[in-house]
Scaffold this motif. Structure first.
Motif, PDB file in Angstrom:
ATOM      1  N   MET A 150       0.842  -1.185   0.000  1.00 57.29           N
ATOM      2  CA  MET A 150       0.000   0.000   0.000  1.00 57.29           C
ATOM      3  C   MET A 150       0.883   1.243   0.000  1.00 57.29           C
ATOM      4  O   MET A 150       1.737   1.403   0.873  1.00 57.29           O
ATOM      5  CB  MET A 150      -0.920   0.001   1.230  1.00 57.29           C
ATOM      6  N   VAL A 151       0.711   2.106  -0.999  1.00 59.12           N
ATOM      7  CA  VAL A 151       1.546   3.295  -1.139  1.00 59.12           C
ATOM      8  C   VAL A 151       0.830   4.518  -0.582  1.00 59.12           C
ATOM      9  O   VAL A 151      -0.322   4.791  -0.927  1.00 59.12           O
ATOM     10  CB  VAL A 151       1.914   3.539  -2.621  1.00 59.12           C
ATOM     11  N   LEU A 152       1.503   5.230   0.271  1.00 65.70           N
ATOM     12  CA  LEU A 152       0.985   6.473   0.826  1.00 65.70           C
ATOM     13  C   LEU A 152       1.160   7.587  -0.201  1.00 65.70           C
ATOM     14  O   LEU A 152       2.243   7.748  -0.761  1.00 65.70           O
ATOM     15  CB  LEU A 152       1.739   6.791   2.114  1.00 65.70           C
ATOM     16  N   LYS A 153       0.122   8.345  -0.463  1.00 62.56           N
ATOM     17  CA  LYS A 153       0.218   9.502  -1.363  1.00 62.56           C
ATOM     18  C   LYS A 153       0.285  10.760  -0.501  1.00 62.56           C
ATOM     19  O   LYS A 153      -0.626  11.044   0.274  1.00 62.56           O
ATOM     20  CB  LYS A 153      -0.968   9.545  -2.324  1.00 62.56           C
ATOM     21  N   LEU A 154       1.367  11.480  -0.649  1.00 60.43           N
ATOM     22  CA  LEU A 154       1.604  12.695   0.128  1.00 60.43           C
ATOM     23  C   LEU A 154       1.303  13.906  -0.744  1.00 60.43           C
ATOM     24  O   LEU A 154       2.025  14.194  -1.696  1.00 60.43           O
ATOM     25  CB  LEU A 154       3.064  12.718   0.612  1.00 60.43           C
ATOM     26  N   HIS A 155       0.232  14.605  -0.436  1.00 59.16           N
ATOM     27  CA  HIS A 155      -0.160  15.796  -1.190  1.00 59.16           C
ATOM     28  C   HIS A 155       0.464  17.012  -0.514  1.00 59.16           C
ATOM     29  O   HIS A 155       0.084  17.373   0.610  1.00 59.16           O
ATOM     30  CB  HIS A 155      -1.685  15.933  -1.215  1.00 59.16           C
ATOM     31  N   GLY A 156       1.432  17.617  -1.179  1.00 58.19           N
ATOM     32  CA  GLY A 156       2.114  18.755  -0.592  1.00 58.19           C
ATOM     33  C   GLY A 156       2.989  19.458  -1.609  1.00 58.19           C
ATOM     34  O   GLY A 156       2.969  19.142  -2.798  1.00 58.19           O
ATOM     35  N   PHE A 157       3.779  20.398  -1.125  1.00 56.67           N
ATOM     36  CA  PHE A 157       4.671  21.186  -1.972  1.00 56.67           C
ATOM     37  C   PHE A 157       6.105  20.805  -1.626  1.00 56.67           C
ATOM     38  O   PHE A 157       6.451  20.719  -0.441  1.00 56.67           O
ATOM     39  CB  PHE A 157       4.433  22.673  -1.728  1.00 56.67           C
ATOM     40  N   PRO A 158       6.954  20.552  -2.623  1.00 53.96           N
ATOM     41  CA  PRO A 158       8.283  19.992  -2.364  1.00 53.96           C
ATOM     42  C   PRO A 158       9.128  20.725  -1.334  1.00 53.96           C
ATOM     43  O   PRO A 158       9.835  20.094  -0.553  1.00 53.96           O
ATOM     44  CB  PRO A 158       8.948  20.018  -3.749  1.00 53.96           C
ATOM     45  N   ILE A 159       9.072  22.069  -1.312  1.00 57.03           N
ATOM     46  CA  ILE A 159       9.935  22.800  -0.381  1.00 57.03           C
ATOM     47  C   ILE A 159       9.200  23.238   0.883  1.00 57.03           C
ATOM     48  O   ILE A 159       9.755  23.953   1.711  1.00 57.03           O
ATOM     49  CB  ILE A 159      10.589  24.025  -1.061  1.00 57.03           C
ATOM     50  N   SER A 160       7.957  22.806   1.032  1.00 57.63           N
ATOM     51  CA  SER A 160       7.194  23.119   2.246  1.00 57.63           C
ATOM     52  C   SER A 160       7.799  22.405   3.442  1.00 57.63           C
ATOM     53  O   SER A 160       8.072  21.207   3.398  1.00 57.63           O
ATOM     54  CB  SER A 160       5.740  22.692   2.059  1.00 57.63           C
ATOM     55  N   THR A 161       7.999  23.132   4.536  1.00 62.34           N
ATOM     56  CA  THR A 161       8.576  22.521   5.734  1.00 62.34           C
ATOM     57  C   THR A 161       7.679  21.424   6.295  1.00 62.34           C
ATOM     58  O   THR A 161       8.169  20.384   6.748  1.00 62.34           O
ATOM     59  CB  THR A 161       8.819  23.583   6.821  1.00 62.34           C
ATOM     60  N   CYS A 162       6.371  21.629   6.271  1.00 63.91           N
ATOM     61  CA  CYS A 162       5.459  20.618   6.800  1.00 63.91           C
ATOM     62  C   CYS A 162       5.428  19.378   5.914  1.00 63.91           C
ATOM     63  O   CYS A 162       5.335  18.252   6.410  1.00 63.91           O
ATOM     64  CB  CYS A 162       4.056  21.206   6.951  1.00 63.91           C
ATOM     65  N   THR A 163       5.511  19.575   4.596  1.00 60.31           N
ATOM     66  CA  THR A 163       5.582  18.439   3.674  1.00 60.31           C
ATOM     67  C   THR A 163       6.868  17.660   3.917  1.00 60.31           C
ATOM     68  O   THR A 163       6.871  16.428   3.962  1.00 60.31           O
ATOM     69  CB  THR A 163       5.518  18.910   2.215  1.00 60.31           C
ATOM     70  N   ARG A 164       7.973  18.377   4.078  1.00 57.80           N
ATOM     71  CA  ARG A 164       9.258  17.718   4.307  1.00 57.80           C
ATOM     72  C   ARG A 164       9.285  16.972   5.641  1.00 57.80           C
ATOM     73  O   ARG A 164       9.954  15.949   5.788  1.00 57.80           O
ATOM     74  CB  ARG A 164      10.399  18.733   4.230  1.00 57.80           C
ATOM     75  N   LEU A 165       8.555  17.501   6.635  1.00 53.72           N
ATOM     76  CA  LEU A 165       8.496  16.829   7.930  1.00 53.72           C
ATOM     77  C   LEU A 165       7.884  15.442   7.777  1.00 53.72           C
ATOM     78  O   LEU A 165       8.405  14.451   8.306  1.00 53.72           O
ATOM     79  CB  LEU A 165       7.667  17.665   8.907  1.00 53.72           C
ATOM     80  N   VAL A 166       6.773  15.351   7.030  1.00 53.19           N
ATOM     81  CA  VAL A 166       6.144  14.054   6.783  1.00 53.19           C
ATOM     82  C   VAL A 166       7.071  13.164   5.959  1.00 53.19           C
ATOM     83  O   VAL A 166       7.229  11.975   6.238  1.00 53.19           O
ATOM     84  CB  VAL A 166       4.786  14.229   6.070  1.00 53.19           C
ATOM     85  N   ALA A 167       7.699  13.756   4.939  1.00 53.06           N
ATOM     86  CA  ALA A 167       8.616  12.991   4.089  1.00 53.06           C
ATOM     87  C   ALA A 167       9.793  12.450   4.895  1.00 53.06           C
ATOM     88  O   ALA A 167      10.275  11.342   4.647  1.00 53.06           O
ATOM     89  CB  ALA A 167       9.118  13.863   2.941  1.00 53.06           C
ATOM     90  N   LEU A 168      10.249  13.227   5.861  1.00 57.53           N
ATOM     91  CA  LEU A 168      11.367  12.800   6.715  1.00 57.53           C
ATOM     92  C   LEU A 168      10.992  11.557   7.519  1.00 57.53           C
ATOM     93  O   LEU A 168      11.774  10.603   7.608  1.00 57.53           O
ATOM     94  CB  LEU A 168      11.759  13.940   7.656  1.00 57.53           C
ATOM     95  N   ILE A 169       9.784  11.556   8.079  1.00 56.19           N
ATOM     96  CA  ILE A 169       9.325  10.390   8.823  1.00 56.19           C
ATOM     97  C   ILE A 169       9.198   9.183   7.899  1.00 56.19           C
ATOM     98  O   ILE A 169       9.592   8.064   8.245  1.00 56.19           O
ATOM     99  CB  ILE A 169       7.981  10.682   9.522  1.00 56.19           C
TER     100      ILE A 169
END
Length: 205
Positions: free
Chosen positions: A1-20
């Motif tokens: 199951m693939v998680l789809k992350l809807h966000g903006f590449p340089i957004s700090t909050c998007t990167r926080l989720v991506a980091l986890i």
């Protein structure tokens, strides 16, 4: 199951989720929401995130979750380790003590000038002073343990520094912690924006 992350590449909050996701080796796909085109306020976006704020995640089964800290908390619990409770503590500390001052400081010193607005220097100085006091507490904690979340799960918990490297380097334990975090593969994978390591579908492991 693939998680789809809807966000903006340089957004700090998007990167926080991506980091986890990177740390937990969770497969994820970045769905770019272009902030420069106002896409976060589009009817299609707000159908899933009624406040018009990035990011949100969607699973194949249709489960949707928004708010970056809620997402990170969910991912840690869904893919558990023995450090769950300490993660919750560190996430709460970050939200109420660090981000509460770091984010408005970044708004004053970074985002306002980019929009042609004037920085409120007095307000910025107040945020920086409070942030410095918060990092004094961080330094005390980090003098006793490796990470804010104990000896495990190095949850970065720093969304932005607004260019004030001295508030980190002047505190030995914070400096050690920050250098270790920013040397990790997960951090280097997302520090310049999620687009660096997620073009469309990417196995974050």
């Amino acid at each position: 199951m693939v998680l789809k992350l809807h966000g903006f590449p340089i957004s700090t909050c998007t990167r926080l989720v991506a980091l986890i996701c990177k740390e937990k080796e969770i497969p994820c796909e970045l769905i770019v929401v272009d902030l420069t085109k106002g896409e976060k306020k589009s009817p299609a976006f707000m159908q899933h995130q009624p406040f018009g704020v990035i990011p949100y995640i969607v699973y194949d089964d249709g489960f949707i979750l928004y708010e970056s800290r809620a997402i990170c908390s969910y991912l840690v619990k869904k893919y558990p380790t023995q450090a769950e409770a300490l993660f919750e503590q560190a996430a709460s500390v970050e939200g109420t003590n660090f981000a509460a001052n770091a984010i408005p400081l970044a708004i004053e010193e970074v985002f306002k000038p980019r929009r042609g607005l004037q920085t409120n220097e007095a307000r910025a100085a107040e945020y920086l002073a409070t942030l410095n006091t918060t990092l004094d507490a961080y330094d005390d904690i980090l003098g006793k343990q490796k990470y804010l979340a104990g000896e495990h799960l190095p949850f970065g918990a720093l969304l932005c520094t607004a260019g004030h490297a001295e508030v980190f380097s002047s505190k030995p334990h914070v400096a050690r912690w920050w250098n270790e975090l920013t040397s990790r593969p997960a951090w280097n994978a997302v520090k310049d924006g999620t687009h660096v390591y997620m073009k469309r579908l990417v196995d974050c492991g």
